[in-house]
Design an enzyme around this catalytic site. Sequence first.
Site, PDB file in Angstrom:
ATOM      1  N   GLY A 275      -4.423  25.972   3.515  1.00 23.37           N
ATOM      2  CA  GLY A 275      -4.300  27.422   3.639  1.00 23.37           C
ATOM      3  C   GLY A 275      -4.514  28.079   2.292  1.00 23.37           C
ATOM      4  O   GLY A 275      -5.097  27.484   1.380  1.00 23.37           O
ATOM      5  N   SER A 276      -4.010  29.288   2.172  1.00 24.32           N
ATOM      6  CA  SER A 276      -4.236  30.065   0.952  1.00 24.32           C
ATOM      7  C   SER A 276      -3.423  29.513  -0.221  1.00 24.32           C
ATOM      8  O   SER A 276      -2.386  28.863  -0.029  1.00 24.32           O
ATOM      9  CB  SER A 276      -3.841  31.521   1.209  1.00 24.32           C
ATOM     10  OG  SER A 276      -2.475  31.563   1.566  1.00 24.32           O
ATOM     11  N   VAL A 279       0.324  30.904  -0.242  1.00 24.48           N
ATOM     12  CA  VAL A 279       1.306  30.214   0.607  1.00 24.48           C
ATOM     13  C   VAL A 279       1.478  28.761   0.131  1.00 24.48           C
ATOM     14  O   VAL A 279       2.597  28.243   0.064  1.00 24.48           O
ATOM     15  CB  VAL A 279       0.894  30.271   2.104  1.00 24.48           C
ATOM     16  CG1 VAL A 279       1.886  29.494   2.961  1.00 24.48           C
ATOM     17  CG2 VAL A 279       0.814  31.710   2.591  1.00 24.48           C
ATOM     18  N   GLY A 280       0.364  28.132  -0.244  1.00 25.61           N
ATOM     19  CA  GLY A 280       0.415  26.731  -0.691  1.00 25.61           C
ATOM     20  C   GLY A 280       1.310  26.540  -1.910  1.00 25.61           C
ATOM     21  O   GLY A 280       1.978  25.513  -2.052  1.00 25.61           O
ATOM     22  N   GLU A 297      -4.397  21.678   0.243  1.00 24.25           N
ATOM     23  CA  GLU A 297      -5.823  22.039   0.325  1.00 24.25           C
ATOM     24  C   GLU A 297      -5.882  23.560   0.360  1.00 24.25           C
ATOM     25  O   GLU A 297      -5.763  24.174   1.419  1.00 24.25           O
ATOM     26  CB  GLU A 297      -6.444  21.467   1.607  1.00 24.25           C
ATOM     27  CG  GLU A 297      -6.471  19.961   1.674  1.00 24.25           C
ATOM     28  CD  GLU A 297      -7.583  19.360   0.814  1.00 24.25           C
ATOM     29  OE1 GLU A 297      -8.381  20.108   0.226  1.00 24.25           O
ATOM     30  OE2 GLU A 297      -7.628  18.124   0.740  1.00 24.25           O
TER      31      GLU A 297
HETATM   32  P1  NAD Z   1      -2.601  31.048   5.222  1.00 33.29           P
HETATM   33  O1  NAD Z   1      -2.133  30.524   3.918  1.00 33.29           O
HETATM   34  O2  NAD Z   1      -2.360  32.474   5.516  1.00 33.29           O
HETATM   35  O3  NAD Z   1      -1.952  30.205   6.429  1.00 33.29           O
HETATM   36  C1  NAD Z   1      -2.089  28.798   6.514  1.00 33.29           C
HETATM   37  C2  NAD Z   1      -0.961  28.236   7.358  1.00 33.29           C
HETATM   38  O4  NAD Z   1       0.268  28.353   6.659  1.00 33.29           O
HETATM   39  C3  NAD Z   1      -0.757  28.919   8.700  1.00 33.29           C
HETATM   40  O5  NAD Z   1      -0.549  27.950   9.687  1.00 33.29           O
HETATM   41  C4  NAD Z   1       0.499  29.731   8.457  1.00 33.29           C
HETATM   42  O6  NAD Z   1       1.225  30.047   9.623  1.00 33.29           O
HETATM   43  C5  NAD Z   1       1.272  28.796   7.556  1.00 33.29           C
HETATM   44  N1  NAD Z   1       2.373  29.395   6.771  1.00 33.29           N
HETATM   45  C6  NAD Z   1       2.492  30.647   6.335  1.00 33.29           C
HETATM   46  N2  NAD Z   1       3.640  30.794   5.617  1.00 33.29           N
HETATM   47  C7  NAD Z   1       4.238  29.591   5.610  1.00 33.29           C
HETATM   48  C8  NAD Z   1       5.436  29.092   5.037  1.00 33.29           C
HETATM   49  N3  NAD Z   1       6.248  29.871   4.332  1.00 33.29           N
HETATM   50  N4  NAD Z   1       5.744  27.799   5.216  1.00 33.29           N
HETATM   51  C9  NAD Z   1       4.912  26.986   5.906  1.00 33.29           C
HETATM   52  N5  NAD Z   1       3.775  27.414   6.486  1.00 33.29           N
HETATM   53  C10 NAD Z   1       3.434  28.698   6.337  1.00 33.29           C
HETATM   54  O7  NAD Z   1      -4.185  30.689   5.286  1.00 33.29           O
HETATM   55  P2  NAD Z   1      -5.288  31.172   6.324  1.00 33.29           P
HETATM   56  O8  NAD Z   1      -5.581  32.607   6.097  1.00 33.29           O
HETATM   57  O9  NAD Z   1      -4.971  30.712   7.687  1.00 33.29           O
HETATM   58  O10 NAD Z   1      -6.551  30.328   5.839  1.00 33.29           O
HETATM   59  C11 NAD Z   1      -7.459  30.758   4.856  1.00 33.29           C
HETATM   60  C12 NAD Z   1      -7.169  30.080   3.543  1.00 33.29           C
HETATM   61  O11 NAD Z   1      -7.164  28.651   3.713  1.00 33.29           O
HETATM   62  C13 NAD Z   1      -8.241  30.353   2.507  1.00 33.29           C
HETATM   63  O12 NAD Z   1      -7.627  30.559   1.267  1.00 33.29           O
HETATM   64  C14 NAD Z   1      -9.059  29.062   2.501  1.00 33.29           C
HETATM   65  O13 NAD Z   1      -9.763  28.832   1.303  1.00 33.29           O
HETATM   66  C15 NAD Z   1      -7.990  28.050   2.720  1.00 33.29           C
HETATM   67  N6  NAD Z   1      -8.553  26.800   3.223  1.00 33.29           N
HETATM   68  C16 NAD Z   1      -8.634  25.737   2.368  1.00 33.29           C
HETATM   69  C17 NAD Z   1      -9.213  24.547   2.779  1.00 33.29           C
HETATM   70  C18 NAD Z   1      -9.328  23.386   1.846  1.00 33.29           C
HETATM   71  O14 NAD Z   1      -9.585  22.284   2.328  1.00 33.29           O
HETATM   72  N7  NAD Z   1      -9.157  23.553   0.544  1.00 33.29           N
HETATM   73  C19 NAD Z   1      -9.685  24.425   4.103  1.00 33.29           C
HETATM   74  C20 NAD Z   1      -9.569  25.515   4.955  1.00 33.29           C
HETATM   75  C21 NAD Z   1      -9.007  26.701   4.512  1.00 33.29           C
END
Ligand code: NAD
Length: 543
Positions: A275-276, A279-280, A297
Amino acid sequence: MASRILTGSSILAASRSALSASKTIPAASIRLLSTYDKHKDTLEALGIHKQNKGVFDGEWKGSGSVMHSVNPVNNEVIAEVTTGSVQDMDTALARVVEAQKLWREYTIPQRGQVLLAMRNALAANLHPLGKLVALEMGKILPEGVGEVQEYVDVLDYALGLSRSMSGSFIPSERPGHAMIETWNPLGVTGVISAFNFPVAVYGWNSAIALVTGNGVLWKPSPTTPLCSIAITKLLEKVLREQNLPTSLCSLVTGGSDVGNKLVTDKRANLISFTGSTAVGRKVGVAVQERFGKHILELGGNNAIIVTEDADIELASRAILFAAVGTAGQRCTTTRRLMVHESVYDTLVGKLQEAYKQVKVGDPLDQGVLCGPLHTKSAVEAYEKALKDIKAQGGEILCGGEVIKTGDLAKGNFVMPTLTKVSPDMDVIKNEVFVPILHTMKFKTFDEAIHMNNNVAQGLSSSVFTSDPAKIFKWIGPAGSDCGIINVNIPTNGAEIGGAFGGEKETGGGRESGSDSWKQYCRRGTCTINYSGQLPLAQGINFG
Ligand code: NAD
């Protein structure tokens, strides 16, 4: 001013408002589910109904809020999902732990046979699943099918691993001793996935987690619950046929509350988070706090460098796919293009022509290359990015418009955009998850490498050149600082056989190929004494 506008928190805010809005929509509105009716056959074949239970832990249930899966083409509701609560996550964790106790006793080749059955079940449903990905996420149909194919490929790869995963036999300094390295399952892998790869990210993680003997608990993106339900139903069927506890592959849909429960619970030995970066960062700290393991990731800010000796035709075709594919919503999308000043006008001229030919439209229609953005908040992010570019002195070379008229006006459609900027502008520093490609000029290759590395993220990078000296500099210690370092191919579209992931604020995790499987394991260093004596290491004489 930083231009990171599509942050994890903004998407969460959007999901939360979707969640609360969903509570206020009367049940009668289900009659408006015309997307469902239009694609009823595909959805029913995958076990998706107008109303769905979003938790699976051996049985289908859900005691959280009701959420709507929305079609990004027209913002109509596709179907409803009753998501999971924190209590549901707690129960699911307990059930996966139990199921894994049986699974870990399977020999690794036996696990491989179960993965083969999963692979065949997915391959038999490749097209319906690909269509569901296109419908719910918004990527074009060939990319939706390709995403499911990626999961099939990872299962093939994991099947191969089931006959080849091995540890080491290490020379011992003590006579009559053997040193062996063992790789045993960690226990439970929690997979938290992003919206943009609603199937493949789970595929990469679950296939490798399963072959190494782990149970898997999936918390998908709140905006792509239907893909996760369809996949889990297929896996459930396979596990039942294999006389395995179906809770081995459990699912809890929902938002950050259930995600947070998974992240903070010690029973999830490994958290694989995609994810982002925003959040990561929080997830990484929370998992570390309890000394769990994590694979992160996170976001990318990927660049292509085109040198004066490059094949410009090849480069322009690759750049188009890398920047416009998936409407700019891949973690590996090219966001920055650095071109040698002597070929800048030729290449950018070609790209402008190519951008004009890109058909934007319904991802299920043939010939469409650019589907909608996933959410309305992403459209707002696009609009804000355009404003920032202009405010910072950048130029819009083509695109730069939200589509507000005609058939596409109800959806989240934007025009793929090319800009001309300078490397010192803030607008190029952060990932905005939309199809905007910033172009810049450079004079020397060293300058271009510096520009590539001069951002916080380190996911994917590529150089187009025919000069071997530049290639080897690029992949060496003074070259690209990313996890993915390509030559004469785009930044996106990675194969599953290599380790996938990035450095710096991309999180440092690696998934899928190479030796990534080791991250799903507990490493044991075993020294076995068969000598009948007790020689000590380092020659110590103890009494
Ligand atoms: P996001 O960070 O908004 O959400 C990702 C996940 O995290 C979702 O399932 C969300 O519900 C969960 N989440 C949110 N808050 C949380 C918390 N406090 N604890 C645990 N889980 C929580 O990301 P998004 O908008 O769904 O995806 C886009 C982002 O993901 C972009 O930044 C993209 O670059 C990244 N991404 C990275 C890769 C990689 O392999 N590096 C692959 C795909 C997407």
